[in-house]
Design an enzyme around this catalytic site. Structure first.
Site, short mmCIF file in Angstrom:
data_model
loop_
_atom_site.label_atom_id
_atom_site.label_comp_id
_atom_site.label_asym_id
_atom_site.label_seq_id
_atom_site.Cartn_x
_atom_site.Cartn_y
_atom_site.Cartn_z
CG ASN A 104 -6.75 -0.85 1.45
OD1 ASN A 104 -6.09 -0.34 0.55
ND2 ASN A 104 -6.22 -1.35 2.54
CG HIS A 124 -3.39 3.42 2.68
ND1 HIS A 124 -3.83 3.19 1.40
CD2 HIS A 124 -3.37 2.21 3.29
CE1 HIS A 124 -4.05 1.90 1.25
NE2 HIS A 124 -3.79 1.28 2.38
CB CYS A 156 -0.94 0.02 1.20
SG CYS A 156 -2.00 -1.42 1.28
O1 UT7 Z 1 -3.55 -1.36 3.62
C1 UT7 Z 1 -3.38 -2.07 4.80
C2 UT7 Z 1 -4.43 -3.11 4.85
N1 UT7 Z 1 -4.96 -3.53 6.07
C3 UT7 Z 1 -5.57 -2.75 7.00
O2 UT7 Z 1 -5.54 -1.57 6.99
C4 UT7 Z 1 -6.33 -3.48 8.06
C5 UT7 Z 1 -6.35 -2.77 9.38
N2 UT7 Z 1 -7.31 -3.41 10.24
C6 UT7 Z 1 -8.63 -3.14 10.20
O3 UT7 Z 1 -9.05 -2.31 9.41
C7 UT7 Z 1 -9.53 -3.81 11.18
O4 UT7 Z 1 -8.76 -4.55 12.09
C8 UT7 Z 1 -10.60 -4.74 10.52
C9 UT7 Z 1 -11.62 -3.91 9.77
C10 UT7 Z 1 -9.92 -5.71 9.56
C11 UT7 Z 1 -11.33 -5.52 11.58
O5 UT7 Z 1 -11.95 -4.63 12.47
P1 UT7 Z 1 -11.80 -4.82 14.04
O6 UT7 Z 1 -12.62 -3.79 14.69
O7 UT7 Z 1 -10.32 -4.83 14.33
O8 UT7 Z 1 -12.46 -6.22 14.26
P2 UT7 Z 1 -11.81 -7.53 14.89
O9 UT7 Z 1 -10.84 -8.15 13.94
O10 UT7 Z 1 -11.34 -7.23 16.28
O11 UT7 Z 1 -13.07 -8.46 14.98
C12 UT7 Z 1 -14.18 -8.13 15.82
C13 UT7 Z 1 -15.28 -9.13 15.54
C14 UT7 Z 1 -14.80 -10.57 15.52
O12 UT7 Z 1 -15.81 -11.38 16.07
P3 UT7 Z 1 -15.72 -11.89 17.58
O13 UT7 Z 1 -14.45 -12.67 17.67
O14 UT7 Z 1 -15.70 -10.64 18.43
O15 UT7 Z 1 -16.95 -12.71 17.74
C15 UT7 Z 1 -14.66 -10.88 14.05
O16 UT7 Z 1 -14.81 -12.25 13.76
O17 UT7 Z 1 -15.82 -8.88 14.22
C16 UT7 Z 1 -15.82 -10.10 13.49
N3 UT7 Z 1 -15.68 -9.77 12.07
C17 UT7 Z 1 -16.73 -9.49 11.30
N4 UT7 Z 1 -18.05 -9.45 11.55
C18 UT7 Z 1 -18.86 -9.11 10.52
C19 UT7 Z 1 -14.53 -9.67 11.35
N5 UT7 Z 1 -14.84 -9.33 10.09
C20 UT7 Z 1 -16.19 -9.22 10.03
C21 UT7 Z 1 -17.09 -8.89 9.01
N6 UT7 Z 1 -18.42 -8.84 9.30
N7 UT7 Z 1 -16.69 -8.60 7.76
#
Ligand code: UT7
Length: 352
Positions: free
Chosen positions: A283, A253, A113
């Site tokens: 993204n 970004h 990225c």
């Molecule tokens: O260019 C660089 C590329 N990468 C990034 O910039 C990624 C940076 N990270 C993020 O943007 C965030 O970490 C995410 C958007 C990927 C995830 O958001 P989060 O608030 O960090 O969620 P999390 O990973 O802590 O997950 C929270 C919950 C989990 O469920 P449980 O374990 O609490 O039951 C996940 O399984 O949300 C669940 N979850 C979803 N639920 C619905 C993860 N993805 C999804 C989804 N829809 N798409």
């Protein structure tokens, strides 16, 4: 001889096809509410089979050349930042060079990225030393080809697209005033595509395990991003001899609206100085900043003399920031690459 390097042309191209949050609700266990509140994304553009990194890149590049008022033959260097090259080799930059009729060096650059800002600062060196007059820098991704649409942790985030700029030698003070580049390869597994390279080829076993796709530890990347964005931007501003308050527009970004909000707060920037278009594109990795820059210009948010701060982070881990003083005369808004143009590019490429 040391010269200034000004952005003189800009262009973008995204596929027509759109994948909305409602579409994703039918594909994986997710909701529009979750995606919107956790990321700020409402839709992303997804390539159709004929669209590749090179076809999107060529469309964006043609716009940028036209705005710069130059031909492909005027270019002294082409850099394509991508993790989604048409082929492992030759480079996508080779294909772009041929399509534009350019007669110069061309190479792909891989910094995930952060790739576009790595490319911009690399091209600047060639101009500042007087080696070349014009460089074309493209950020392009077709991430939909390497995303697992059964993994809700990644598939809701990414989209496809291309953005391009022409960087030209200029006697007028301005252009790229300062930049910083960073890399920390201690934990590649935080965001990677683990197979298909020399470490592990793609085998039937790999395919059975669905390991041919991008894998990410989202939480860890999130923490890294919120740590690095503000610091990197401040470093680039410092090198430009500027303060945060002197920045007229911040183009971060476009990975997650919450990350952008943390960075903007850390830099003490009011919302009107922060450019956000993640809701429409998701993204798009290396393409995100040049697409955002292009839209910012078209929306009249960039004016001659404006100081633009740009910062990116990504797989590697990598990060990069740059400060550009806009010296180009802005033009009236024009349409993005039309279907007809884009089809013509695809046909050119297919026949070449
Ligand atoms: O260019 C660089 C590329 N990468 C990034 O910039 C990624 C940076 N990270 C993020 O943007 C965030 O970490 C995410 C958007 C990927 C995830 O958001 P989060 O608030 O960090 O969620 P999390 O990973 O802590 O997950 C929270 C919950 C989990 O469920 P449980 O374990 O609490 O039951 C996940 O399984 O949300 C669940 N979850 C979803 N639920 C619905 C993860 N993805 C999804 C989804 N829809 N798409």
């Amino acid at each position: 001889m040391s010269q200034y390097s000004a952005v003189t042309g800009w262009g973008m191209c995204v596929p027509e096809r759109v994948l909305t949050n409602a579409d994703l609700e039918k594909m994986v266990e997710t909701t529009d509410e979750w995606i919107t509140s956790r990321t700020g994304i409402k839709q992303r553009h997804i390539a159709t089979p004929g669209e590749t990194a090179s076809t999107l890149a060529i469309s964006a590049a043609r716009q940028a050349l036209e705005r710069a008022g130059i031909e492909g033959t005027d270019l002294g260097l082409i850099i394509v930042a991508t993790v989604c090259a048409d082929y492992p080799f030759p480079s996508t930059a080779n294909l772009v060079q041929h399509a534009l009729g350019a007669q110069c060096g061309a190479f792909d650059l891989q910094a995930a990225c952060s790739g576009f800002l790595y490319g911009l600062s690399t091209a600047h060196q060639f101009i500042a030393t007087g080696s070349i007059q014009h460089a074309l820098i493209i950020g392009v991704e077709v991430l939909s080809r390497i995303i697992d649409y059964e993994d809700r942790g990644t598939c809701v985030l990414f989209g496809d697209g291309a953005g391009a700029v022409v960087l030209s030698a200029s006697a007028e003070p301005g252009g790229l005033l300062g930049f910083t580049l960073g890399s920390d390869g201690a934990k590649p597994e935080l965001l990677w595509l683990p197979v298909g390279g020399s470490a592990e080829p793609i085998t039937e076993e790999v395919l059975r395990q669905r390991r041919q796709y991008v894998r990410m530890q989202g939480n860890e990347v999130f923490k890294f991003a919120t740590r690095i964005m503000g610091t990197a931007m401040e470093e680039a501003l410092d090198k430009a001899g500027m303060t945060t308050a002197e920045m007229d527009l911040f183009i971060p970004h476009q990975a997650n609206l919450r990350i952008i909000e943390v960075a903007s707060k850390r830099l003490n920037l009011p919302p009107e100085k922060v450019f956000v278009n993640i809701e429409n594109y998701g993204n798009t990795s290396a393409a995100a900043i040049p697409i955002a820059l292009c839209e910012a210009v078209e929306q009249g948010r960039v004016f001659p003399g404006a100081h633009i701060g740009m910062v990116a982070f990504g797989a590697g881990l990598t990060w990069a920031a740059a400060v550009v003083k806009w010296t180009a005369v802005t033009v009236a808004p024009s349409d993005h690459a039309t279907d007809a143009q884009h089809e013509a590019v695809s046909a050119t490429h297919a026949g070449s």
